[in-house]
Design a protein around this motif. Sequence first.
Motif, mmCIF file in Angstrom:
data_model
loop_
_atom_site.group_PDB
_atom_site.id
_atom_site.type_symbol
_atom_site.label_atom_id
_atom_site.label_comp_id
_atom_site.label_asym_id
_atom_site.label_seq_id
_atom_site.Cartn_x
_atom_site.Cartn_y
_atom_site.Cartn_z
ATOM 1 N N LEU A 6 0.863 -1.179 0.000
ATOM 2 C CA LEU A 6 0.000 0.000 0.000
ATOM 3 C C LEU A 6 0.896 1.223 0.000
ATOM 4 O O LEU A 6 1.741 1.380 0.874
ATOM 5 C CB LEU A 6 -0.880 0.023 1.252
ATOM 6 C CG LEU A 6 -1.813 -1.167 1.494
ATOM 7 C CD1 LEU A 6 -2.527 -1.001 2.826
ATOM 8 C CD2 LEU A 6 -2.807 -1.309 0.359
ATOM 9 N N THR A 7 0.725 2.094 -0.983
ATOM 10 C CA THR A 7 1.489 3.330 -1.060
ATOM 11 C C THR A 7 0.523 4.501 -1.082
ATOM 12 O O THR A 7 -0.289 4.623 -2.012
ATOM 13 C CB THR A 7 2.377 3.356 -2.314
ATOM 14 O OG1 THR A 7 3.254 2.226 -2.286
ATOM 15 C CG2 THR A 7 3.206 4.627 -2.362
ATOM 16 N N ASP A 8 0.570 5.351 -0.031
ATOM 17 C CA ASP A 8 -0.319 6.505 0.106
ATOM 18 C C ASP A 8 -1.785 6.117 -0.023
ATOM 19 O O ASP A 8 -2.604 6.893 -0.530
ATOM 20 C CB ASP A 8 0.046 7.591 -0.911
ATOM 21 C CG ASP A 8 1.352 8.284 -0.566
ATOM 22 O OD1 ASP A 8 1.575 8.561 0.638
ATOM 23 O OD2 ASP A 8 2.160 8.541 -1.469
ATOM 24 N N ALA A 9 -2.131 4.937 0.436
ATOM 25 C CA ALA A 9 -3.500 4.420 0.317
ATOM 26 C C ALA A 9 -4.104 4.292 1.707
ATOM 27 O O ALA A 9 -3.618 3.504 2.517
ATOM 28 C CB ALA A 9 -3.491 3.069 -0.387
ATOM 29 N N PRO A 10 -5.161 5.043 2.043
ATOM 30 C CA PRO A 10 -5.750 5.005 3.381
ATOM 31 C C PRO A 10 -6.943 4.073 3.487
ATOM 32 O O PRO A 10 -7.617 3.759 2.513
ATOM 33 C CB PRO A 10 -6.207 6.448 3.575
ATOM 34 C CG PRO A 10 -6.622 6.877 2.196
ATOM 35 C CD PRO A 10 -5.668 6.173 1.248
ATOM 36 N N GLY A 41 4.177 5.826 2.918
ATOM 37 C CA GLY A 41 3.735 7.154 2.520
ATOM 38 C C GLY A 41 2.759 7.790 3.485
ATOM 39 O O GLY A 41 1.972 7.126 4.155
ATOM 40 N N VAL A 42 2.801 9.128 3.541
ATOM 41 C CA VAL A 42 1.994 9.874 4.503
ATOM 42 C C VAL A 42 0.500 9.684 4.274
ATOM 43 O O VAL A 42 -0.298 9.855 5.199
ATOM 44 C CB VAL A 42 2.367 11.368 4.504
ATOM 45 C CG1 VAL A 42 3.796 11.565 4.979
ATOM 46 C CG2 VAL A 42 2.187 11.983 3.120
ATOM 47 N N GLY A 43 0.106 9.337 3.065
ATOM 48 C CA GLY A 43 -1.305 9.076 2.809
ATOM 49 C C GLY A 43 -1.778 7.722 3.265
ATOM 50 O O GLY A 43 -2.985 7.457 3.288
ATOM 51 N N ALA A 44 -0.861 6.851 3.640
ATOM 52 C CA ALA A 44 -1.214 5.473 4.042
ATOM 53 C C ALA A 44 -1.555 5.463 5.529
ATOM 54 O O ALA A 44 -0.760 5.073 6.373
ATOM 55 C CB ALA A 44 -0.074 4.522 3.728
ATOM 56 N N GLY A 77 1.201 6.618 9.074
ATOM 57 C CA GLY A 77 0.711 6.833 10.421
ATOM 58 C C GLY A 77 -0.631 6.193 10.703
ATOM 59 O O GLY A 77 -1.436 5.940 9.802
ATOM 60 N N SER A 78 -0.861 5.936 11.990
ATOM 61 C CA SER A 78 -2.160 5.501 12.507
ATOM 62 C C SER A 78 -2.669 4.223 11.853
ATOM 63 O O SER A 78 -3.852 4.108 11.520
ATOM 64 C CB SER A 78 -3.195 6.627 12.346
ATOM 65 O OG SER A 78 -2.763 7.783 13.035
ATOM 66 N N ASN A 79 -1.775 3.261 11.667
ATOM 67 C CA ASN A 79 -2.158 1.956 11.138
ATOM 68 C C ASN A 79 -2.209 0.937 12.269
ATOM 69 O O ASN A 79 -1.529 1.077 13.277
ATOM 70 C CB ASN A 79 -1.171 1.521 10.051
ATOM 71 C CG ASN A 79 -1.260 2.418 8.838
ATOM 72 O OD1 ASN A 79 -2.201 2.350 8.073
ATOM 73 N ND2 ASN A 79 -0.268 3.290 8.665
ATOM 74 N N ARG A 80 -3.021 -0.107 12.080
ATOM 75 C CA ARG A 80 -3.208 -1.141 13.101
ATOM 76 C C ARG A 80 -2.731 -2.483 12.567
ATOM 77 O O ARG A 80 -3.123 -2.895 11.478
ATOM 78 C CB ARG A 80 -4.667 -1.257 13.501
ATOM 79 C CG ARG A 80 -5.235 -0.004 14.147
ATOM 80 C CD ARG A 80 -6.685 -0.208 14.545
ATOM 81 N NE ARG A 80 -6.798 -1.189 15.605
ATOM 82 C CZ ARG A 80 -6.819 -0.895 16.905
ATOM 83 N NH1 ARG A 80 -6.712 0.355 17.305
ATOM 84 N NH2 ARG A 80 -6.936 -1.843 17.798
ATOM 85 N N ILE A 81 -1.919 -3.153 13.360
ATOM 86 C CA ILE A 81 -1.478 -4.512 13.065
ATOM 87 C C ILE A 81 -2.068 -5.404 14.149
ATOM 88 O O ILE A 81 -1.633 -5.389 15.293
ATOM 89 C CB ILE A 81 0.056 -4.608 13.038
ATOM 90 C CG1 ILE A 81 0.639 -3.675 11.971
ATOM 91 C CG2 ILE A 81 0.491 -6.052 12.800
ATOM 92 C CD1 ILE A 81 2.149 -3.566 12.000
ATOM 93 N N SER A 105 7.259 6.564 11.260
ATOM 94 C CA SER A 105 5.811 6.434 11.275
ATOM 95 C C SER A 105 5.305 6.713 12.684
ATOM 96 O O SER A 105 6.009 6.468 13.656
ATOM 97 C CB SER A 105 5.404 5.022 10.853
ATOM 98 O OG SER A 105 5.848 4.734 9.546
ATOM 99 N N VAL A 106 4.084 7.226 12.808
ATOM 100 C CA VAL A 106 3.560 7.600 14.118
ATOM 101 C C VAL A 106 2.188 6.993 14.349
ATOM 102 O O VAL A 106 1.444 6.701 13.415
ATOM 103 C CB VAL A 106 3.479 9.141 14.274
ATOM 104 C CG1 VAL A 106 4.866 9.766 14.185
ATOM 105 C CG2 VAL A 106 2.556 9.745 13.230
#
Length: 193
Positions: A6-10, A41-44, A77-81, A105-106
């Motif tokens: 995923l690249t810049d994909a939210p 990417g920041v959009g992801a 940022g703000s992704n969940r694993i 990443s944050v």
Amino acid sequence: NAGVGLTDAPGNTIGGLAAGEQNVISANGFPANNGGIFILGVGAQGNQLLGNLIGTDRLGQVALANRYEGIYLINAGSNRIGSELPGGGNLISGNTTRGIRITNSVGGVIRGNLIGTKLDGTSSLANGQFNVEIEENSNAHELGGLAVGAGNRIAFSGSGLAAIRVRDLTLNTAILGNLVFSNSGLGLDLSAA
């Protein structure tokens, strides 16, 4: 290349909580320098990985190594694993280098996963290096949590390296409620190098 990228994909969900929704994301990256899943990417932002088997066979018993990391996040940022919900944790084991690598990443959340074990959560299916590495400028992550099921099982890191490494210039990382055992190095390495 990687199994999933995923690249810049939210706002995407890879896997799911229900039986049959999980993916097997294994044996990727040969000969390219990639691994199982990358999120870049920041959009992801706001993506979640739920219930997947990353680096193993479909039964979670045999390593089918991704060439590099099982999961790699950079500038995302703000992704969940994983999740504390039943069926939400990923199995992240048997990969050639790290289980999870996070850079620049944050605000990520890593919960309810089995990292470095077989699907039983106790037998070794080691990643080759750190199980989790949180690199420079990767701030405000939650590794585990206080809710029932939020803790990760993190075991059997390889190459004499730590289960969890948090690098310098990384701030406000909460490491809570995890079961960390049988690693080849430290359980937790707060390391500048």
